[in-house]
Design an enzyme around this catalytic site. Structure first.
Site, short mmCIF file in Angstrom:
data_model
loop_
_atom_site.label_atom_id
_atom_site.label_comp_id
_atom_site.label_asym_id
_atom_site.label_seq_id
_atom_site.Cartn_x
_atom_site.Cartn_y
_atom_site.Cartn_z
N ARG A 146 0.86 -1.19 0.00
CA ARG A 146 0.00 0.00 0.00
C ARG A 146 0.90 1.24 0.00
NH1 ARG A 146 -0.74 4.62 2.24
NH2 ARG A 146 -0.37 3.77 4.30
N CYS A 149 4.38 8.99 0.50
CA CYS A 149 3.05 9.53 0.22
C CYS A 149 3.08 10.39 -1.05
CB CYS A 149 2.61 10.37 1.41
SG CYS A 149 1.11 11.29 1.13
N HIS A 170 8.69 6.78 8.59
CA HIS A 170 9.42 6.89 7.32
C HIS A 170 10.86 7.25 7.63
CE1 HIS A 170 6.30 6.48 4.18
NE2 HIS A 170 5.52 6.69 5.23
N ASN A 193 9.24 3.94 3.79
CA ASN A 193 8.95 3.47 5.15
C ASN A 193 10.22 2.86 5.73
OD1 ASN A 193 6.33 2.95 3.41
ND2 ASN A 193 5.69 3.23 5.51
ZN ZN Z 1 3.46 6.21 5.33
#
Ligand code: ZN
Length: 305
Positions: free
Chosen positions: A15, A240, A209, A249
């Site tokens: 994701r 993002c 992150h 991440n």
């Molecule tokens: Zn994130």
């Protein structure tokens, strides 16, 4: 150093990790990656986001990725949802957990979902109700909890009041995200400690992150406060699409390696996880930020020590 005996890791590579990838990754490959991650013994996968494909084209196959016939065994499937429509789609797909993200700063929330935080909270209440009616867990996420790239410092009192609002909705957990890597370990220990003092039973999840290199140090800060659940992505990919200069991440296999070396259990097989990271590297066709993938596990070099 205060360390828990065991930590739960949630994999977000499919994701957060790939959402900004410009090239669409075929659904079969996403499914293969989910299976590889599950084979490593990762307990939970944030598998996709039920967001409009115009907003995040990479997530256009959310239904197919979470379809029962494609699911990997032995791993729980979570999905991110931006609004009521997303929650309805995710529940129809039969995911195990749905999660929302509200930004702690108004500027970022507006860029992310084009609405004020108060409206996001109103929608979160609706999503929580829908999820619980369906018997599905609902986790409230708070982005930019440690700093906002547009507004700077985020007041801890604001974070606490947003957590209180989520707790009032009966959430099954709260996830604090350092969306653009602005956190430091002392801040993480303080903020997480503050929340756990007030809500000792609340499952707190931390999402870091590595934008400024403090990612794994922040995991230590979280454990020092008593947090035992963290999110990470294989290969350290991610970022993002609405954040300037966003980077990956914290890397799942690097986190697992560090935790295991410290005697903290994760239930994850590092060798199998490295296979999943290699599959991700092959999928994206470039070298990924993960360090253990390059250096190899320490135990492989010095098996007897
Ligand atoms: Zn994130």
């Amino acid at each position: 150093m205060r360390l828990p005996g065991r930590v739960k890791l949630i994999e977000v590579g499919l994701r957060d990790g790939i959402q900004s990838e410009p090239r669409f990754i075929p659904t079969e490959r996403k499914v293969a990656l989910a299976h590889a991650i599950a084979r490593a013994g990762v307990p939970m996968l944030e598998a996709t986001a039920f967001v409009h494909p115009r907003v995040v084209p990479q997530m256009a196959d959310a239904e197919a990725v979470t379809a029962r016939e494609n699911r990997a065994p032995g791993i729980a499937y979570a999905a991110l949802v931006p609004n009521r429509r997303g929650a309805e789609r995710a529940l129809a797909a039969g995911v195990d957990e749905i999660r929302c993200v509200i930004m702690c700063s108004e500027t970022f929330n507006h860029r992310n979902v084009q609405m004020p935080v108060s409206e996001s909270l109103r929608q979160a209440a609706e999503m929580a109700r829908l999820a619980h009616e369906a018997g599905v867990r609902f986790v409230g996420g708070l982005g930019t909890a440690f700093g906002c790239p547009f507004e700077g410092a985020v007041d801890e009192k604001r974070v606490r009041s947003l957590v209180a609002a989520l707790v009032a909705l009966g959430v099954d957990g709260v996830c604090l995200s350092d969306t653009t890597g602005m956190a430091n370990p002392a801040q993480v220990e303080r903020l997480a400690g503050l929340l756990l003092d007030q809500w000792p039973e609340l499952p707190v999840i931390l999402h870091f992150h590595n934008t400024r290199g403090a990612g794994l140090a922040n995991v230590l800060g979280g454990m020092a406060a008593g947090v035992t659940c963290f999110e990470a992505s294989v290969g350290g990919i991610g970022g993002c699409p609405f954040a300037p200069k966003a980077t990956g991440n914290i890397c799942t296999e690097d986190t697992v390696h560090m935790l295991h070396e410290m005697g903290v259990e994760t239930g994850i097989d590092l060798a199998a996880l490295l296979d999943a990271a290699r599959l991700m590297e092959e999928t994206l066709g470039r070298e990924l930020p993960g360090q253990v993938l390059k250096a190899g596990p320490r135990s492989r070099l010095f098996p007897a020590t």
